[in-house]
Design a protein around this motif. Structure first.
Motif, PDB file in Angstrom:
ATOM      1  N   GLN A   1       0.846  -1.189   0.000  1.00 30.41           N
ATOM      2  CA  GLN A   1       0.000   0.000   0.000  1.00 30.41           C
ATOM      3  C   GLN A   1       0.882   1.240   0.000  1.00 30.41           C
ATOM      4  O   GLN A   1       1.749   1.402   0.859  1.00 30.41           O
TER       5      GLN A   1
ATOM      6  N   GLU B   1      -0.445   4.730  -1.344  1.00 32.52           N
ATOM      7  CA  GLU B   1      -1.176   5.851  -1.907  1.00 32.52           C
ATOM      8  C   GLU B   1      -0.509   7.167  -1.525  1.00 32.52           C
ATOM      9  O   GLU B   1       0.186   7.257  -0.509  1.00 32.52           O
ATOM     10  N   ASP B   2      -0.726   8.181  -2.343  1.00 36.57           N
ATOM     11  CA  ASP B   2      -0.137   9.497  -2.093  1.00 36.57           C
ATOM     12  C   ASP B   2      -0.504   9.987  -0.694  1.00 36.57           C
ATOM     13  O   ASP B   2      -1.669   9.972  -0.288  1.00 36.57           O
TER      14      ASP B   2
END
Length: 465
Positions: A374, A376-377
């Protein structure tokens, strides 16, 4: 001199070329985080003369190390001044109380002066030492330089951890059937003697960075293919690495959905059993297994994949054969394993075959879907862990290794390594980038006769170089 420890291709191009490198820290880096480990609690503390003679052995070994760096190793298994080392060992033998301890030390001193023979090796493998002192041209890190350099260590049997070894080995007869259930052609060879000890003395190459958690004798001394083998494992060194290096990485990068007490007795047993099972993993084979063609085709890939096989077969033996019988939660075994994957990966790529092997394992699981990366930004990089999926991924990888590595086909093995190994950084790029943002880490030994205060024995002694 410093290197980018995650520059796989650049580091691999320089692998094994550091013969003249004399710095304490390897790989070369601008900074390191150190955690001190006090070795004095394990020291038998037999009086001032004992400590003076340990210091004398350290002086001799360090001088042999300097000579080897300046002039090269005269022979793979011999010191430039074997008589001086043998005399320093024999002086320590006067303090040993147990006959087995004295006998082993005197045999090692004899071998230092005159070389090993099968009778010495057979006797050493069978002796049950409580205090062991070993000196030799012990193997250093393969990516640093091939062969060995002068080292010496002293260790004392850890009764609790040795009892775990004995309990596990009492179950070893169950392992062949388990392996056959994984893949019908898998076999288990003869396993060396294994001594679970606490380290109290280290000198020479072994006292540099990073530290070893075990030595495999006499292979690490340059005596190859001996049928008489013994492993000396340093439980206190490994426990410090798990607690202070692996556990923080696991807390940062693993999302497991569970909280375990790392100080609990079940969890404290796992590292020793993990190294023991890794040792068994090295002896898992097929009838036709040979590594010579792969060694000739790509020596680095061969060493990496042999370490991968030992990791995978070993952790499956621990999680699915030993853990249930010894009342250790298998989930804790898998989390220990992932923490060790992160600890080794954090050392870098193209520098250590076993670290490249840990990258390969994590990459395989992410690409297979057994782990989810994982990233994400704006969110922390994490590996999402489903224990059942990870266990299935390990069993899958074991079967792939049985066919891609253990059949002796170098083309299949190299292709597998190229696809899942660090030559393809994309599958784990966010994780590698996050690791690269922090300094390299290592354990520093405190082995002076003065004890470190209890409240300073671990993390408060951290230093940045």
């Amino acid at each position: 001199m410093s290197v980018n420890r995650f520059d796989y291709s650049g580091n691999l191009a320089r692998a094994s070329t550091y013969h003249g490198y004399r710095n304490t820290f390897w790989p070369p880096a601008d900074s390191y985080h150190l955690t001190s480990l006090d070795l004095t609690p394990a020291n038998p503390a037999m009086g001032d003369a004992w400590q003076e003679r340990l210091d004398a052995l350290k002086t001799v070994i360090d001088e042999q190390w300097r000579d080897a760096k300046l002039h090269g190793v005269p022979e793979r298994t011999r010191f430039s001044d074997p008589r001086a080392v043998a005399q320093a060992l024999r002086a320590l033998g006067d303090h040993l109380q147990r006959p087995h301890d004295r006998q082993a030390l005197l045999l090692r001193a004899k071998a230092i002066e005159h070389g090993y023979d099968d009778e010495i090796l057979k006797t050493l493998a069978g002796l049950q030492e409580e205090v062991a002192l070993v000196s030799g041209q012990l193997a250093t890190w393969y990516g640093k330089q091939t062969g060995g350099l002068p080292s010496a260590f002293g260790c004392q049997l850890n009764p609790a951890r040795q009892r775990d070894v004995e309990l596990a080995m009492a179950l070893v007869d169950q392992v062949p059937a388990y392996l056959k259930g994984l893949h019908t052609h898998l076999r288990l060879g003869d396993v060396p003697s294994f001594a679970a000890t606490d380290l109290f003395f280290m000198a020479g190459e072994g006292n540099l960075h990073p530290k070893h958690i075990a030595y495999f004798l006499p292979e690490d001394e340059g005596v190859k293919r001996s049928p008489f083998k013994k492993t000396y494992y340093f439980a206190n060194t490994h426990a410090a690495m798990v607690e202070h290096l692996a556990a923080p990485l696991a807390r940062r990068f693993l999302a497991t959905g569970a909280q375990h007490d790392a100080a609990s007795e079940p969890f404290r047993r796992i590292p020793t059993l993990g190294v023991l099972s890794h040792e068994l993993g090295h002896f898992v084979h097929r009838q036709e297994t040979t590594y010579s063609p792969l060694n000739n085709a790509n020596r680095w890939a061969s060493v990496v994949l042999q370490e991968v096989a030992a990791d995978v077969f070993g952790i499956l033996i621990l999680a699915q054969v030993w853990a249930p019988a010894l009342q250790i939660p298998p989930e804790q075994v898998l989390e220990y394993y992932l923490g060790e994957c992160l600890r080794y990966l954090n050392r870098g790529l193209g520098l250590f075959p076993d670290c490249d092997g840990m990258y390969l394992q994590l990459s395989y699981f992410v690409q297979l879907g057994a782990l989810t990366l994982q990233h994400e930004d704006g969110q922390p990089v994490q590996l999402l862990v489903d224990h059942g999926a990870l266990l299935a991924g390990l069993r899958s990888l074991a079967r792939v290794l049985a066919d891609a590595l253990l059949t002796g086909d170098p083309e299949a093995a190299v292709a597998f390594y190229q696809f899942y190994g660090p030559a393809r950084l994309q599958p784990l790029q966010p994780l590698v980038t996050a690791l690269a943002s922090t300094p390299a880490q290592s354990i520093e030994y405190v082995q002076e006769p003065v004890r470190v205060p209890t409240d300073c024995a671990a993390t408060c002694a951290q230093a940045r170089l």
